[in-house]
Structure formats: structure tokens, C-alpha cells
Enzyme design. Sequence first.
Site, PDB file in Angstrom:
ATOM      1  N   LYS A  28       0.840  -1.210   0.000  1.00  0.00           N
ATOM      2  CA  LYS A  28       0.000   0.000   0.000  1.00  0.00           C
ATOM      3  C   LYS A  28       0.875   1.261   0.000  1.00  0.00           C
ATOM      4  CE  LYS A  28      -1.862  -1.015   3.979  1.00  0.00           C
ATOM      5  NZ  LYS A  28      -1.178  -2.278   4.298  1.00  0.00           N
ATOM      6  N   ARG A  60      -9.324   0.973   8.740  1.00  0.00           N
ATOM      7  CA  ARG A  60      -8.926  -0.413   8.961  1.00  0.00           C
ATOM      8  C   ARG A  60     -10.017  -1.192   9.674  1.00  0.00           C
ATOM      9  NH1 ARG A  60      -3.127   0.443   9.032  1.00  0.00           N
ATOM     10  NH2 ARG A  60      -2.087  -1.548   9.010  1.00  0.00           N
ATOM     11  N   ARG A  71      11.875  -6.273   4.391  1.00  0.00           N
ATOM     12  CA  ARG A  71      11.657  -4.819   4.369  1.00  0.00           C
ATOM     13  C   ARG A  71      12.636  -4.095   5.293  1.00  0.00           C
ATOM     14  NH1 ARG A  71       5.955  -2.123   5.347  1.00  0.00           N
ATOM     15  NH2 ARG A  71       5.932  -3.435   7.193  1.00  0.00           N
ATOM     16  N   ARG A 111      11.661  -2.656  10.977  1.00  0.00           N
ATOM     17  CA  ARG A 111      10.604  -2.252  11.918  1.00  0.00           C
ATOM     18  C   ARG A 111      10.393  -3.336  12.970  1.00  0.00           C
ATOM     19  NH1 ARG A 111       5.557  -0.160   8.333  1.00  0.00           N
ATOM     20  NH2 ARG A 111       4.423  -1.506   9.773  1.00  0.00           N
ATOM     21  N   ARG A 153      -0.494  -9.606  12.842  1.00  0.00           N
ATOM     22  CA  ARG A 153      -1.046  -8.518  12.017  1.00  0.00           C
ATOM     23  C   ARG A 153      -1.938  -9.086  10.897  1.00  0.00           C
ATOM     24  NH1 ARG A 153       4.306  -5.578  10.451  1.00  0.00           N
ATOM     25  NH2 ARG A 153       3.031  -4.145   9.258  1.00  0.00           N
TER      26      ARG A 153
HETATM   27  P1  AP5 Z   1       4.942  -1.625   1.754  1.00  0.00           P
HETATM   28  O1  AP5 Z   1       4.646  -0.743   0.600  1.00  0.00           O
HETATM   29  O2  AP5 Z   1       5.739  -1.061   2.880  1.00  0.00           O
HETATM   30  O3  AP5 Z   1       3.586  -2.303   2.281  1.00  0.00           O
HETATM   31  P2  AP5 Z   1       2.401  -1.718   3.118  1.00  0.00           P
HETATM   32  O4  AP5 Z   1       1.184  -2.411   2.620  1.00  0.00           O
HETATM   33  O5  AP5 Z   1       2.401  -0.229   3.130  1.00  0.00           O
HETATM   34  O6  AP5 Z   1       2.801  -2.328   4.543  1.00  0.00           O
HETATM   35  P3  AP5 Z   1       2.791  -1.772   6.005  1.00  0.00           P
HETATM   36  O7  AP5 Z   1       3.514  -2.810   6.866  1.00  0.00           O
HETATM   37  O8  AP5 Z   1       3.305  -0.384   6.092  1.00  0.00           O
HETATM   38  O9  AP5 Z   1       1.318  -1.850   6.325  1.00  0.00           O
HETATM   39  P4  AP5 Z   1       0.644  -2.095   7.600  1.00  0.00           P
HETATM   40  O10 AP5 Z   1      -0.687  -1.929   7.086  1.00  0.00           O
HETATM   41  O11 AP5 Z   1       0.826  -3.326   8.387  1.00  0.00           O
HETATM   42  O12 AP5 Z   1       1.352  -1.059   8.584  1.00  0.00           O
HETATM   43  P5  AP5 Z   1       1.039   0.440   8.950  1.00  0.00           P
HETATM   44  O13 AP5 Z   1       2.305   1.166   8.922  1.00  0.00           O
HETATM   45  O14 AP5 Z   1      -0.101   0.975   8.177  1.00  0.00           O
HETATM   46  O15 AP5 Z   1       5.658  -2.937   1.183  1.00  0.00           O
HETATM   47  C1  AP5 Z   1       6.127  -3.965   2.033  1.00  0.00           C
HETATM   48  C2  AP5 Z   1       7.491  -4.482   1.545  1.00  0.00           C
HETATM   49  O16 AP5 Z   1       7.335  -5.201   0.318  1.00  0.00           O
HETATM   50  C3  AP5 Z   1       8.502  -3.364   1.245  1.00  0.00           C
HETATM   51  O17 AP5 Z   1       9.766  -3.808   1.622  1.00  0.00           O
HETATM   52  C4  AP5 Z   1       8.390  -3.153  -0.272  1.00  0.00           C
HETATM   53  O18 AP5 Z   1       9.597  -2.653  -0.828  1.00  0.00           O
HETATM   54  C5  AP5 Z   1       8.064  -4.571  -0.762  1.00  0.00           C
HETATM   55  N1  AP5 Z   1       7.186  -4.570  -1.913  1.00  0.00           N
HETATM   56  C6  AP5 Z   1       6.140  -3.733  -2.141  1.00  0.00           C
HETATM   57  N2  AP5 Z   1       5.525  -4.045  -3.307  1.00  0.00           N
HETATM   58  C7  AP5 Z   1       6.197  -5.135  -3.806  1.00  0.00           C
HETATM   59  C8  AP5 Z   1       6.049  -5.936  -4.971  1.00  0.00           C
HETATM   60  N3  AP5 Z   1       5.100  -5.708  -5.876  1.00  0.00           N
HETATM   61  N4  AP5 Z   1       6.902  -6.946  -5.143  1.00  0.00           N
HETATM   62  C9  AP5 Z   1       7.870  -7.200  -4.251  1.00  0.00           C
HETATM   63  N5  AP5 Z   1       8.075  -6.472  -3.144  1.00  0.00           N
HETATM   64  C10 AP5 Z   1       7.255  -5.464  -2.905  1.00  0.00           C
HETATM   65  O19 AP5 Z   1       0.522   0.248  10.454  1.00  0.00           O
HETATM   66  C11 AP5 Z   1       1.387  -0.207  11.489  1.00  0.00           C
HETATM   67  C12 AP5 Z   1       0.593  -0.362  12.756  1.00  0.00           C
HETATM   68  O20 AP5 Z   1       0.021   0.913  13.152  1.00  0.00           O
HETATM   69  C13 AP5 Z   1      -0.615  -1.312  12.682  1.00  0.00           C
HETATM   70  O21 AP5 Z   1      -0.252  -2.651  12.877  1.00  0.00           O
HETATM   71  C14 AP5 Z   1      -1.495  -0.752  13.816  1.00  0.00           C
HETATM   72  O22 AP5 Z   1      -1.047  -1.179  15.075  1.00  0.00           O
HETATM   73  C15 AP5 Z   1      -1.283   0.756  13.700  1.00  0.00           C
HETATM   74  N6  AP5 Z   1      -2.270   1.391  12.800  1.00  0.00           N
HETATM   75  C16 AP5 Z   1      -2.028   2.058  11.627  1.00  0.00           C
HETATM   76  N7  AP5 Z   1      -3.160   2.503  11.077  1.00  0.00           N
HETATM   77  C17 AP5 Z   1      -4.155   2.124  11.908  1.00  0.00           C
HETATM   78  C18 AP5 Z   1      -5.574   2.267  11.868  1.00  0.00           C
HETATM   79  N8  AP5 Z   1      -6.190   2.887  10.840  1.00  0.00           N
HETATM   80  N9  AP5 Z   1      -6.290   1.725  12.871  1.00  0.00           N
HETATM   81  C19 AP5 Z   1      -5.700   1.103  13.909  1.00  0.00           C
HETATM   82  N10 AP5 Z   1      -4.378   0.926  14.015  1.00  0.00           N
HETATM   83  C20 AP5 Z   1      -3.605   1.429  13.008  1.00  0.00           C
END
Ligand code: AP5
Length: 210
Positions: free
Chosen positions: A13, A88, A123, A156, A167
Site C-alpha cells: 500500500k 482499517r 523490508r 521495523r 497482524r
Molecule cells: P509496503 O509498501 O511497505 O507495504 P504496506 O502495505 O504499506 O505495509 P505496512 O507494513 O506499512 O502496512 P501495515 O498496514 O501493516 O502497517 P502500517 O504502517 O499501516 O511494502 C512492504 C514491503 O514489500 C517493502 O519492503 C516493499 O519494498 C516490498 N514490496 C512492495 N511491493 C512489492 C512488490 N510488488 N513486489 C515485491 N516487493 C514489494 O501500520 C502499522 C501499525 O500501526 C498497525 O499494525 C497498527 O497497530 C497501527 N495502525 C495504523 N493505522 C491504523 C488504523 N487505521 N487503525 C488502527 N491501528 C492502526
Amino acid sequence: MNIIFLGAPGAGKGTQAEKVSEKLAIPTISTGNIIRAALKNGTEMGLKAKEYTESGRLVPDDIVIGIIKERLSEDDCKGGFILDGFPRTIPQAQALDEMGIAIDKVIDIEVSDDAIVRRMSGRRVCAKCGSSYHLEFNKPKVDGVCDSCGGELVQRKDDAAETVLERLKVYHSETEPLKDFYKSKGKLSIVEGQENIADTTSLTFKALED
Ligand code: AP5
């Protein structure tokens, strides 16, 4: 254009949101990045969120809804924005509706759980600006150094294997129902995440034009 990126943790994402942000010149709002910055700065909100994020659980709705309300009221969101990681839960999506925010497109990036686990273990993120890399799929120019700001690349805490599994569990129970929520509103487009980032980006841009 107001866009939401849905998808499992690590589905890509953030990576896709960055590409769309550049192309459309609109900001990406990542609740994950905002929470991590608050944690780093030791703010009250960061301290409240710490136990949830580090164990792979969701931060309570009232906290994240408050974050989004405040952020969306800023001037740079007036010409459109991208939400990465929000909503979410169904109550978070309902809160957006109650704020009178019209969403134009919801892009759901689909990736299998097995591929997610592979991606998360490779990552690395910049400790300074938060840019995301992968040891195999998206390497920085110099090992361990951020291309954008020269910061150190680190893993991370919530990318530890057992936290990733938690997760994913939370994603399937709390977040996946949002697909039906937005499908019923005619807003949902599915993008099959590809092995290669550029291929996924082409499909994302196509979904935005449809
Ligand atoms: P990346 O682009 O970083 O993926 P992402 O979907 O953004 O993953 P996140 O881990 O950031 O999402 P998340 O939803 O768990 O965490 P968030 O920070 O929102 O890609 C991942 C990896 O794959 C990278 O290394 C990239 O280079 C690689 N990659 C990408 N595309 C690729 C491809 N096509 N092929 C190969 N490799 C690829 O949230 C963290 C925490 O915050 C949550 O767990 C929760 O505790 C809290 N939180 C955040 N938002 C909320 C909310 N709305 N409500 C409640 N809690 C929340």
C-alpha cells in the site's frame, strides 16, 4: 481525487501510495507513519499506541479517527489525498462518512499471506524519513543507506515474524470486511499485487483510470 489504499500488512500500500502521490501531486496520509513518528517523539498519543503497534494489534478507533480528522483538515488535503492504512475497521470507515468525506476510489492490493511473510522479512525502512526498501525487491543504491535522505535503514519492530502473523490475523478479521463495505458503494477496484513493483504500479494506475 480522494483515494483509499486497502490491503494486508506489507501488501505494498505504502509503495503504491507513494507512486500515485507523485503522479497526482496529492499528499499520502499514512496512519502507520503518523503513529511511528509519535512513538519516536514520545508524545502522549505515541505512548498510548506503543503496546498496540508493537504487538501487531490495531490502535483503538477513537485515537486513529482523531488523528485523521485533524490531518484531513489541513490545507494540503483540499485538492485531494491518499489514505494509506486508514480505514482499517468498519467504524473507521463510518467515521469518514460522518465527517462528510467523499471517497472516489478504493484500491485493494491483493497478495497471498505467504508472499506477505516473505516481503516483511526483507523490508527495511529509513529511521529518519520513513522511506521503505526491500533487501531483494527494492534495494537502496548503497546498502543500509536511504536514497532520499541518507538516513540509516532499519527493520521495523513489528516486522518480526510472530508479529507479522498476528497482524495478518487482525487484517483478516477486522480490515478485510471493508472490501464488501466499499464494493457495495461501487468504489472498490482490486489490484493483484505482482512480484515486481513496477508491474503493480501499472495495474494501480489502470485501476485509477477505470
Ligand atoms: P509496503 O509498501 O511497505 O507495504 P504496506 O502495505 O504499506 O505495509 P505496512 O507494513 O506499512 O502496512 P501495515 O498496514 O501493516 O502497517 P502500517 O504502517 O499501516 O511494502 C512492504 C514491503 O514489500 C517493502 O519492503 C516493499 O519494498 C516490498 N514490496 C512492495 N511491493 C512489492 C512488490 N510488488 N513486489 C515485491 N516487493 C514489494 O501500520 C502499522 C501499525 O500501526 C498497525 O499494525 C497498527 O497497530 C497501527 N495502525 C495504523 N493505522 C491504523 C488504523 N487505521 N487503525 C488502527 N491501528 C492502526
